[in-house]
Design a protein around this motif. Structure first.
Motif, short mmCIF file in Angstrom:
data_model
loop_
_atom_site.label_atom_id
_atom_site.label_comp_id
_atom_site.label_asym_id
_atom_site.label_seq_id
_atom_site.Cartn_x
_atom_site.Cartn_y
_atom_site.Cartn_z
N UNK A 100 22.94 99.20 -6.93
CA UNK A 100 22.10 98.78 -5.81
C UNK A 100 20.64 99.06 -6.13
N UNK A 101 20.38 100.16 -6.82
CA UNK A 101 19.02 100.59 -7.13
C UNK A 101 18.46 99.90 -8.37
N UNK A 102 19.26 99.70 -9.41
CA UNK A 102 18.74 99.16 -10.67
C UNK A 102 19.10 97.70 -10.89
N UNK A 103 20.05 97.19 -10.13
CA UNK A 103 20.51 95.82 -10.30
C UNK A 103 21.84 95.77 -11.02
N UNK A 104 22.67 94.80 -10.66
CA UNK A 104 24.00 94.68 -11.27
C UNK A 104 23.92 94.32 -12.74
N UNK A 105 23.01 93.43 -13.11
CA UNK A 105 22.90 93.06 -14.52
C UNK A 105 22.50 94.25 -15.38
N UNK A 106 21.52 95.01 -14.91
CA UNK A 106 21.09 96.20 -15.66
C UNK A 106 22.24 97.20 -15.75
N UNK A 107 22.98 97.36 -14.65
CA UNK A 107 24.10 98.30 -14.70
C UNK A 107 25.14 97.83 -15.72
N UNK A 108 25.52 96.57 -15.66
CA UNK A 108 26.57 96.07 -16.55
C UNK A 108 26.16 96.11 -18.02
N UNK A 109 24.86 96.06 -18.30
CA UNK A 109 24.37 96.14 -19.68
C UNK A 109 24.11 97.57 -20.13
N UNK A 110 24.33 98.54 -19.23
CA UNK A 110 23.97 99.93 -19.50
C UNK A 110 25.03 100.70 -20.27
N UNK A 111 24.61 101.85 -20.77
CA UNK A 111 25.55 102.75 -21.42
C UNK A 111 26.53 103.34 -20.42
N UNK A 112 26.18 103.35 -19.13
CA UNK A 112 27.12 103.82 -18.11
C UNK A 112 28.37 102.95 -18.14
N UNK A 113 28.16 101.64 -18.08
CA UNK A 113 29.28 100.70 -18.06
C UNK A 113 30.01 100.72 -19.40
N UNK A 114 29.27 100.71 -20.50
CA UNK A 114 29.92 100.71 -21.83
C UNK A 114 30.79 101.95 -22.01
N UNK A 115 30.27 103.10 -21.65
CA UNK A 115 31.03 104.34 -21.81
C UNK A 115 32.27 104.34 -20.92
N UNK A 116 32.13 103.86 -19.69
CA UNK A 116 33.28 103.81 -18.79
C UNK A 116 34.36 102.90 -19.35
N UNK A 117 33.96 101.73 -19.83
CA UNK A 117 34.95 100.78 -20.38
C UNK A 117 35.61 101.33 -21.65
N UNK A 118 34.91 102.20 -22.37
CA UNK A 118 35.47 102.81 -23.58
C UNK A 118 36.35 104.01 -23.25
#
Length: 158
Positions: A100-118
Motif C-alpha cells: 500500500x505504501x510502496x506500490x504493488x509493482x515495487x513490492x512484487x519486484x522487491x527482495x521481499x517477494x523474491x525471498x518469500x517465493x524462495x
C-alpha cells in the motif's frame, strides 16, 4: 482448477488479511480529509491514497474508510501472485501494508517477494527494513513503520 470451497476459502483469507492490514495502514498513514503533498510532493488524501488524487480534493471520513478498505483489498489481490500461497496471514498482512505504501509493482519486484517465493520467509520479513527512504533519505517514520510491519510479518512465522 478451483472448486467453490477453495474460492470461498481464498476470499475468506483475503478478507482476514484486509481486516489485519486496514488498521495498520490507518495508523501509519494518518488521515487528512483535504489533499496535501506528501514527503515526495505527491498529492495524497485520506489514509495515504495517491491514485487519482489532485490538490484541492476533499473527502468525508466515511469516504476515506471506504477508499482505504477498497485500496487495501486491491493491493492484497495485486501482490497475492508474488507471494507463496501458504504464507501466514499476519505476514501477508504486513506485506499488504508495505505494498500500500510502496506500490504493488515495487513490492512484487522487491527482495521481499523474491525471498518469500524462495522460501526464505524470515529473510523476506527482514527485507522490509530496506524500505526506509523517501526522496533518497532515511525517514524516521518509515523506520518505525517498517519495524512494526516486520514485527507483524515475523509474528506470522511463530
Amino acid at each position: 482448477m478451483r472448486g467453490p470451497g477453495k474460492l470461498a476459502g481464498a476470499t475468506g483469507a483475503a478478507a482476514l488479511v484486509v481486516a489485519l492490514a486496514v488498521p495498520m495502514v490507518k495508523a501509519w498513514e494518518g488521515r487528512r480529509l483535504a489533499a496535501y503533498a506528501d514527503l515526495v510532493g505527491k498529492a495524497t488524501i485520506c489514509d495515504g491514497e495517491t491514485r487519482g488524487v489532485r490538490m484541492g480534493d476533499t473527502a468525508t471520513p466515511a469516504e476515506c474508510d471506504r477508499m482505504t478498505a477498497a485500496a487495501v483489498a486491491e493491493f492484497e489481490a495485486a501482490i497475492r501472485p508474488c507471494l507463496p500461497g501458504d504464507l501466514p496471514l499476519p505476514s501477508r498482512a504486513a506485506f499488504t501494508v508495505t505494498a500500500y505504501n510502496i506500490g504493488a509493482d515495487a513490492f512484487c519486484a522487491s527482495s521481499m517477494a523474491r525471498r518469500a517465493m524462495a522460501g526464505n520467509l524470515r529473510g523476506s520479513c527482514d527485507a522490509l527494513m530496506m524500505w526506509t527512504k523517501a526522496g533518497g533519505r532515511v525517514v524516521r517514520g518509515l523506520v518505525n513503520r517498517r519495524t512494526a510491519e516486520r514485527d507483524l510479518c515475523l509474528a506470522g512465522l511463530q
